[in-house]
Write a protein that holds these residues in place. Sequence first.
Motif, short mmCIF file in Angstrom:
data_model
loop_
_atom_site.label_atom_id
_atom_site.label_comp_id
_atom_site.label_asym_id
_atom_site.label_seq_id
_atom_site.Cartn_x
_atom_site.Cartn_y
_atom_site.Cartn_z
N PHE A 167 9.40 0.47 -6.92
CA PHE A 167 8.51 1.62 -7.01
C PHE A 167 8.20 1.97 -8.46
O PHE A 167 7.08 2.22 -8.81
CB PHE A 167 9.14 2.81 -6.27
CG PHE A 167 9.08 2.65 -4.79
CD1 PHE A 167 7.98 3.08 -4.09
CD2 PHE A 167 10.11 2.03 -4.10
CE1 PHE A 167 7.90 2.91 -2.72
CE2 PHE A 167 10.04 1.85 -2.74
CZ PHE A 167 8.94 2.30 -2.05
N ILE A 168 9.22 2.00 -9.30
CA ILE A 168 8.98 2.17 -10.73
C ILE A 168 9.51 0.92 -11.40
O ILE A 168 10.71 0.79 -11.62
CB ILE A 168 9.69 3.43 -11.26
CG1 ILE A 168 9.19 4.65 -10.50
CG2 ILE A 168 9.43 3.60 -12.74
CD1 ILE A 168 9.84 5.92 -10.90
N ALA A 173 0.83 -1.20 0.00
CA ALA A 173 0.00 0.00 0.00
C ALA A 173 0.86 1.25 0.00
O ALA A 173 0.58 2.22 -0.71
CB ALA A 173 -0.93 0.00 1.21
N ILE A 174 1.95 1.21 0.77
CA ILE A 174 2.83 2.38 0.81
C ILE A 174 3.58 2.53 -0.50
O ILE A 174 3.73 3.61 -1.03
CB ILE A 174 3.81 2.24 2.00
CG1 ILE A 174 3.06 2.49 3.30
CG2 ILE A 174 4.96 3.22 1.87
CD1 ILE A 174 3.87 2.28 4.53
N GLU A 175 3.99 1.37 -1.07
CA GLU A 175 4.73 1.41 -2.32
C GLU A 175 3.91 2.05 -3.43
O GLU A 175 4.39 2.89 -4.18
CB GLU A 175 5.08 -0.03 -2.69
CG GLU A 175 6.03 -0.19 -3.81
CD GLU A 175 6.23 -1.68 -4.05
OE1 GLU A 175 5.89 -2.12 -5.14
OE2 GLU A 175 6.69 -2.39 -3.14
N GLY A 183 8.94 6.65 -3.71
CA GLY A 183 10.24 6.02 -3.85
C GLY A 183 11.35 6.90 -3.31
O GLY A 183 12.26 6.44 -2.62
N GLN A 184 11.26 8.22 -3.62
CA GLN A 184 12.27 9.14 -3.10
C GLN A 184 12.27 9.15 -1.59
O GLN A 184 13.32 9.26 -0.95
CB GLN A 184 11.94 10.55 -3.59
CG GLN A 184 11.93 10.67 -5.09
CD GLN A 184 13.18 11.31 -5.59
OE1 GLN A 184 13.57 12.32 -5.11
NE2 GLN A 184 13.81 10.70 -6.55
N LYS A 185 11.07 9.01 -1.02
CA LYS A 185 10.96 9.08 0.44
C LYS A 185 11.41 7.78 1.10
O LYS A 185 12.12 7.78 2.08
CB LYS A 185 9.50 9.37 0.81
CG LYS A 185 9.33 10.62 1.64
CD LYS A 185 7.89 10.76 2.11
CE LYS A 185 6.99 11.25 1.01
NZ LYS A 185 5.57 11.15 1.37
N MET A 186 10.97 6.65 0.52
CA MET A 186 11.09 5.39 1.25
C MET A 186 12.20 4.48 0.73
O MET A 186 12.75 3.71 1.50
CB MET A 186 9.77 4.60 1.14
CG MET A 186 8.55 5.42 1.49
SD MET A 186 8.17 5.22 3.20
CE MET A 186 6.71 6.19 3.34
N ALA A 187 12.49 4.54 -0.58
CA ALA A 187 13.29 3.47 -1.16
C ALA A 187 14.75 3.58 -0.73
O ALA A 187 15.27 4.67 -0.50
CB ALA A 187 13.21 3.52 -2.68
#
Lengths: 191, 362, 151, 129
Positions: free
Chosen positions: D86-87, B210-212, D64-68
């Motif tokens: 993410f992508i 969900a976050i992804e 993605g910028q925040k979490m990856a």
Amino acid sequence: MSESIIWYLREFLRTEWIRKFLLAKTDPLVTPPYFKDYPTLTGKECTACYQCMMICPAPGAIAVLRHDDGWRPEIYPGHCIRCGLCVEACPEDVLQSGRVLEAQHRDRTGFRATFHLSIDREICMRCGNCCISCPVGREGEPDGAVLKIEKGGVQILNSDLCTGCKTCEVNCPNRGIRVARVVEGVQEAAA
Amino acid sequence: MKKTVDVSIPIGPMHPCWKEPIRLKCETIGERVLRTEVELGYMKKGIERIMRGRPWQEVMFLAERICGICSVIHNMVFIEAMEGISGIAVPPRAAYLRVVVNELDRMESHILANFSYCYTIEHETLAMYLLNVREIVLDQLERITGSRINTAYMIPGGVRFDITEEDAAALLAGLARVEEDVERYTRMFATSYLIALRSRGVGTMTREKAIEAHAVGPTGRASNVPECDLRLQHPTYQKLGFTPVCRTEGDNFARNMVRFDEVMQSISLIRQCIGQLPEGPIRGGGACTAGEITYQGEAPRGELTYYIKSDEYGRIIDITVRTPSIMNIEACTHHMINDVTSVADVTSTFISSDPCVACTER
Amino acid sequence: MSLLQKLKNRVRSKSIHVCFVDVGSCNGCDIEVLACLAPRYDIEQYGIYVHNNPREADILLVMGAVTPQWVDKLVAIWEKIPEPKAAIAIGNCPISGCVYNRRDSYIDPPAAKHIPIAAQVPGCPPRPTEILAAILSLAPTIFENYEEKKR
Amino acid sequence: MTTYLYEKDLRQMKYNILISTRHDLMVREIADRLGVGPNQVRLAMIRRFDMSLLENLPSRYEQGQKMADAGSRVAKELGCELFSRFIPFVEEERMQALCSEVRDMIDTGLPEEEAITTGKRRIREAILQ
């Protein structure tokens, strides 16, 4: 499972449900009085100030036309989106729709608008459609026009006469003329 | 990537379960769905393109017509963004009235979403019950704003109509009826075994996924992402003291239960608003000016973002809208529908995420 | 008029199967058609059934300004409906394009350009009662003596 | 068996999605990061992704910028999770292989910068192929 069945049994044995089941009746199909329907005329005299055309958000929904006995706004169903803004904007209460007029009188609300004409000289091809279509200053003194073709280009003569009706904008073939309509919703303080 | 696929099943664009055109292409092994592709573009009208160069009184209606179901929130977010640009203050009475109308719209939208879910899993009785409750909510919306859908209630610096004593009383009476009914229907939904068979454990999405995919709204909150509720950041909601509904299962059942719970929550929020409604004017005036802003609000389906740039007369130069359905449809088709065990569950899972194609494509 | 024709007229005016297709509206008209299903309006008491299947429909409700994706598909759906058939345009979009009918948009209104439209229900969106009234008033007249008119 | 009836060329519509303001910003950022032209990135996206994923790309990119790739600088530089989860340009297994290859290079004594440059080139090839 048993809980579910008991639940359903209880659901269907409620007196309200049984009564509804036996005496089912569709609600009458009435239109409530507070529904904003197509604006209708109140019979007051239209002064052709074009405020309704100025604020109307839908293309081709309203036009103020001249009849034998004076000016009158005409609503086109199929274009009109029944937003009721024209009713609120009209200073003479010519139109009404649902409870809009009533609420407006009660709350003393209204719109205040200013207009700014601008012509993009690079795009303008001097066809003169805007000057011909502009409904302001048709008769009466010849100086009472907003726009005029002069010195090989469109000149803004009296920008304070502009009513913001955007007729020129609609008739311009290449978006050379723009009318900025700055509208704010206002309310007079209760007396 | 090559996978052994038995059949490729296209669903849509016209399908009895779907109220809007969208095409899913499911690749299946037996009945198990391997992956899904989405084909959009059936509703692309280019609204953002026609919004450019227009003043607020026209863009407001275009924004509203991005989505007919959650029209109030589009109106509200656009108007609040314009207010943010121009520094227009809203009178407190108008701010509370906005919340009332917004919550009524949220109730209407959630009930409609649950109706379509029940209709899709062929529980038509509950579906019709819900649709009838929705009419009561729409009546209240019509009483305040004058139209059922596409209400055009908010303008920069306030709202269009005030609420009278009789209207407020009628609104509360209507809410009492809705509360009683929705409570029963929630119980019916929660305890019914047939519904549980079609809903529990179907189309699960974990918190990571969900976050992804940035799932928002009830879809995200059913997967245990409570922080995605942007009402937490809205000043009027903060005054009302608001805590988001959240569940941990992440399946179809949880998504529908979140929506049921939010309807009840909305009812209590409206009651609070009517109770605390301050006296005063409803319009403050103020003209729109130049500026640039990114403003977010919580739509019934989740986070709604408007990026607006305007010129000195308040005309829009550039605008981008990001609607919640984009994220939810994507999360749904690429995470929930994968490994659904039967094709019949594809439609119900898809509907459970409350997709709105008109929002997605604009 | 033969007895059979009378019977057909009667049956056709009392049993109308409806299919709706959304060709790019804002959803407002969609959910107003759905609201007609609600027990409040109870569309089925008039013998109108919403199937959403063009193969068994009599009346096609067209909603929305026609987007480029739908230009060919709308005609295909129209051709799938068995005779006698009629199409009703619901809302402003298929009539005029509503607020979308401006330069730069992708749409192609009106719907009458693509398929024959028998009636129009203006409004943005129209109330369910207006939709109901339109279907009910159109159906008997358009399907009356269909076989004789065809000849 | 994997063909559909009524198949239509979607490239124009996919391109329409990709030229809106937010998407355009994202495409340019990714192109800068990979060191290729934005049109090549657009082409790779149009070829690989379906329409709803394309619509959702900016929010996925932001997430993605925040979490990856939190924690590892090498992974952050390469965009290991960003470009696979993410992508989803590259499948996760392949991305894992590429990343571990770069780590091996660093472990065997190659300077970090050089290893990252090589890794970036490999990822770019994987994306654009």
